[in-house]
Design an enzyme around this catalytic site. Sequence first.
Site, short mmCIF file in Angstrom:
data_model
loop_
_atom_site.label_atom_id
_atom_site.label_comp_id
_atom_site.label_asym_id
_atom_site.label_seq_id
_atom_site.Cartn_x
_atom_site.Cartn_y
_atom_site.Cartn_z
N HIS A 76 41.01 -28.02 58.09
CA HIS A 76 42.09 -27.82 59.21
C HIS A 76 42.14 -26.42 59.62
O HIS A 76 43.30 -26.05 60.36
CB HIS A 76 43.45 -28.33 58.69
CG HIS A 76 43.48 -29.81 58.31
ND1 HIS A 76 43.87 -30.66 59.12
CD2 HIS A 76 43.05 -30.28 57.02
CE1 HIS A 76 43.95 -31.83 58.54
NE2 HIS A 76 43.06 -31.71 57.43
N LYS A 107 32.18 4.23 46.36
CA LYS A 107 32.67 4.82 45.28
C LYS A 107 32.45 6.53 45.37
O LYS A 107 33.36 6.93 45.33
CB LYS A 107 32.06 4.63 43.96
CG LYS A 107 32.42 3.20 43.38
CD LYS A 107 31.64 3.03 42.11
CE LYS A 107 31.71 1.54 41.63
NZ LYS A 107 31.03 1.36 40.72
N GLU A 133 25.78 -9.94 45.63
CA GLU A 133 25.19 -8.77 44.97
C GLU A 133 23.80 -8.84 44.70
O GLU A 133 23.00 -7.93 44.48
CB GLU A 133 25.94 -8.70 43.44
CG GLU A 133 27.04 -7.34 44.20
CD GLU A 133 27.53 -6.89 42.83
OE1 GLU A 133 27.40 -7.44 41.63
OE2 GLU A 133 28.86 -6.01 42.83
O1 PA5 Z 1 28.25 -7.28 38.67
C1 PA5 Z 1 28.36 -6.03 38.54
O2 PA5 Z 1 27.37 -5.24 37.58
C2 PA5 Z 1 29.39 -5.48 38.88
O3 PA5 Z 1 30.30 -6.33 39.61
C3 PA5 Z 1 30.32 -4.91 37.88
O4 PA5 Z 1 30.80 -6.09 37.02
C4 PA5 Z 1 31.73 -3.98 38.38
O5 PA5 Z 1 31.13 -3.20 39.37
C5 PA5 Z 1 32.36 -3.67 37.28
O6 PA5 Z 1 31.51 -2.67 36.55
P1 PA5 Z 1 32.01 -2.28 35.01
O7 PA5 Z 1 31.83 -3.26 34.18
O8 PA5 Z 1 31.12 -1.26 34.78
O9 PA5 Z 1 33.48 -1.61 35.21
#
Ligand code: PA5
Length: 437
Positions: free
Chosen positions: A300, A414, A279
């Site tokens: 393996h 989303k 990310e």
């Molecule tokens: O790193 C991030 O920001 C994301 O992985 C969020 O943690 C994830 O999308 C969950 O978001 P939220 O905490 O708003 O539910």
Amino acid sequence: MVRLELKRAAGFLPEDWLSGRLDALKDAAEKLRTGSGAGGAFTGWVTLPEDALNGEELPRVKAAAKRIQEQSKVLVVIGIGGSYLGARAVYELLGKGEGGVELLFAGNSLSTDDLMGVIRAIGGRDFSVNVISKSGTTTEPAVAFRVFKELLEKRYGKAGARERIYATTDGERGALCAAAEQEGYERFLVPDAVGGRYSVLTAVGLLPLAAAGVDVDGLLSGALAERNVLAVGGEDNAAWRYAAARSALYEQGKNIEVLASYEPSFRMFTEWWKQLFGESEGKEGKGIFPAGVSYTADLHSMGQYIQEGRRALFETVVWFERSRETLAVPSQPGNADGLEFLAGKSLSFVQEQAMEGTALAHADGGVPNLRLTVEAVSAQQTGALLYFFEYACGLSGYLLGVNPFDQPGVEAYKKNMFALLGKPGYEQRREELLGKL
Ligand code: PA5
């Protein structure tokens, strides 16, 4: 302290792999220190070890953890991405501590069978819920929370359920924050300046881990010790060297990094690491693809590809010098398996030879092998590893020229999902998508 060894990668690195990047690393370290780079508003994690140890939230976290242990045998941790991976990574690596509750994880998929499996796993045992969502609107945890809230209310009544729900969320904004206020759940903070994937050392990770009996002070003090080491920049800084080596390998077309560990309990840590780097760096058409393997099992299976497949890989091994327990290979009369030469040797010794042999074979096969060594699987060393990777990731993102603290690409799926589900406001997108289905 996390140590980086590049012996099996040196042959792949150009002469100036580090010297040519020192200025950029210095600049990146300064951006992290001052929050002056891209996404600088989300660099609150840099000082988190000391902030958490000295802050007001930690005593509250510990008190709530104690209450959870008194009221329940199981804590259902509801969250996705950065809102659950850190806690799960540490829990699976360190295991449940003395007096700790079992953690079960939900809200990290949309699988009916998985969710029902969690309900079955709770069975008749008393349980509490920690719902974790910075925004409070993420579909997966929000749906799961509905399910577990209903279950709690059926079992304990509305007031009883309220006593067993702990909400970890944004300080002021966010739907979960409002719901928690309204319903009177005990509430913990995801600090504004800390993004999801950097939040394991906030209440996001610390509350479930403390409830599970994990030594959260050890985790934080290990992270703090690592932070103090890494705050001193320069050629010997392991995070600088790791970031520089990754960058140099990437420039040579090694655009897949395989994180390997010889501890099966490290599997979820690898998942946490994948999110952190994936990310943070995977944007603007750039970034090393983070992959993971668990050795020796994957020698393996994936071992074949790593040894002889497309030469776009490099490998980073996380090596624990000592195992927590000892076991010797038993002697066997008759030597039917031909392994009597190992009798009396420790299994850790056998594992170490497997690791050294694999590193040599992979390097011979064209896969640079980086090694990160920590002493043992412990709370302190785990804290050190978490901080090391977060810091190296921040540096690495700036070397790559991206904002390591945003995740704009996560929104695309989303929008389509909401449109297909018929969420109000997504009508036009829905029409477009239906035409394509
Ligand atoms: O790193 C991030 O920001 C994301 O992985 C969020 O943690 C994830 O999308 C969950 O978001 P939220 O905490 O708003 O539910």
